[in-house]
Design an enzyme around this catalytic site. Sequence first.
Site, PDB file in Angstrom:
ATOM      1  N   LYS A  52      -0.485  29.148  -2.498  1.00 53.34           N
ATOM      2  CA  LYS A  52      -1.417  29.240  -1.366  1.00 53.34           C
ATOM      3  C   LYS A  52      -1.388  27.942  -0.552  1.00 53.34           C
ATOM      4  O   LYS A  52      -1.403  27.963   0.673  1.00 53.34           O
ATOM      5  CB  LYS A  52      -2.841  29.545  -1.879  1.00 53.34           C
ATOM      6  CG  LYS A  52      -2.958  30.967  -2.372  1.00 53.34           C
ATOM      7  CD  LYS A  52      -4.177  31.248  -3.216  1.00 53.34           C
ATOM      8  CE  LYS A  52      -4.062  32.650  -3.832  1.00 53.34           C
ATOM      9  NZ  LYS A  52      -5.126  32.992  -4.778  1.00 53.34           N
ATOM     10  N   GLN A  96     -10.596  30.824  -7.156  1.00 53.62           N
ATOM     11  CA  GLN A  96      -9.468  31.393  -7.901  1.00 53.62           C
ATOM     12  C   GLN A  96      -9.975  31.957  -9.233  1.00 53.62           C
ATOM     13  O   GLN A  96     -10.645  31.267  -9.988  1.00 53.62           O
ATOM     14  CB  GLN A  96      -8.424  30.289  -8.140  1.00 53.62           C
ATOM     15  CG  GLN A  96      -7.164  30.757  -8.826  1.00 53.62           C
ATOM     16  CD  GLN A  96      -6.352  31.741  -7.988  1.00 53.62           C
ATOM     17  OE1 GLN A  96      -6.133  31.537  -6.808  1.00 53.62           O
ATOM     18  NE2 GLN A  96      -5.927  32.832  -8.611  1.00 53.62           N
ATOM     19  N   ASP A 119     -11.210  36.231   0.837  1.00 52.30           N
ATOM     20  CA  ASP A 119     -10.657  37.103  -0.207  1.00 52.30           C
ATOM     21  C   ASP A 119     -11.222  38.519  -0.108  1.00 52.30           C
ATOM     22  O   ASP A 119     -10.737  39.429  -0.775  1.00 52.30           O
ATOM     23  CB  ASP A 119     -11.000  36.533  -1.597  1.00 52.30           C
ATOM     24  CG  ASP A 119      -9.764  36.010  -2.311  1.00 52.30           C
ATOM     25  OD1 ASP A 119      -8.646  36.369  -1.894  1.00 52.30           O
ATOM     26  OD2 ASP A 119      -9.925  35.257  -3.287  1.00 52.30           O
TER      27      ASP A 119
END
Length: 284
Positions: A52, A96, A119
């Site tokens: 990322k 995460q 997300d």
Amino acid sequence: MTVIIDGKELAKKIRQNLKIDCDNLKNKGIYPKLAVIMVGDNPASKVYVRNKNKACEEVGIEYEEFLLGENTTQTQLISLIEDLNKRDDVSGILLQSPIPKNLDINEAFRTISYKKDVDGFHPTNVGKLALGQDTFVSCTPYGVIKMFEEYNIELEGKNVVILGRSNIVGKPLIQCCLNKNATVTVCHSRTKNLKEYTKKADIVISAIGKPKFVTADMIKDGAVVIDVGINRDENNKLCGDVDFENVKEKTSYITPVPGGVGPMTVAMLMNNVIKSANNFGKML
Ligand code: NAP
């Protein structure tokens, strides 16, 4: 002859286009920034986070990482998220997963402002997707839909069978495919005679996390097969949920692992960060 969908190449093209958007934003004095929180020491997470970071560099998105120790408390995690929610320079926040089991990940996801939820996991954004409204779509399902669009694979009226019903892949995929007017069936670990469903499917999307689970006898001739799974086979080699070598003989389109859905997930995260920076978050 089957077409092997090149997720790596497609993701590269998306990142190049996003770089132009990002440069345009910078010319207007807007500097997109992604804040990534990682808790604990998960080796797979480190690889995902590194990818990322690399993608952000390529697109020109600023990147700030918060590495929290294994013993982080829920209060500390929530307080960091609340700080990031308030910061004007942060366009998107990503937590995460997985995080240590003693922490409540649902509360953490809920705490991330839905306006910075790149997300697409916040209940508000999940709800908006279900209502067919513009929102942050979670990155893996979004990446799959983008593949269909780029390869001109029509979903309208098609029988789509999704294997897996997780909150991050299977469930949002249901909405994404419904929004494209597909007829959607979802199979999971309690589904009986799963093959009866996949055999009839025009499109099979597998997201169960079982190496080579989807075999050629489960797929009808000419079907499209999208493999979301990321697994290790008996030789510790990366593989998907699909027995690629045999299944590809029957399909019209198929995604490989690696080089399929994975790179698209990261590209769509970049897309969501740019979308957020581009005032979208404020419009939600
Ligand atoms: P998950 O949360 O473990 O969910 C797995 C789903 O598969 C569950 O709904 C489960 O059913 C179902 N399932 C398990 N065994 C099954 C079986 N034998 N038959 C039918 N259904 C079965 O996994 P996830 O987070 O969605 O991830 C799925 C896979 O995608 C993993 O390999 C993961 O690494 C990969 N992944 C890839 C990306 C990417 O960017 N390419 C992103 C995210 C995830 P129940 O609900 O009944 O338990």
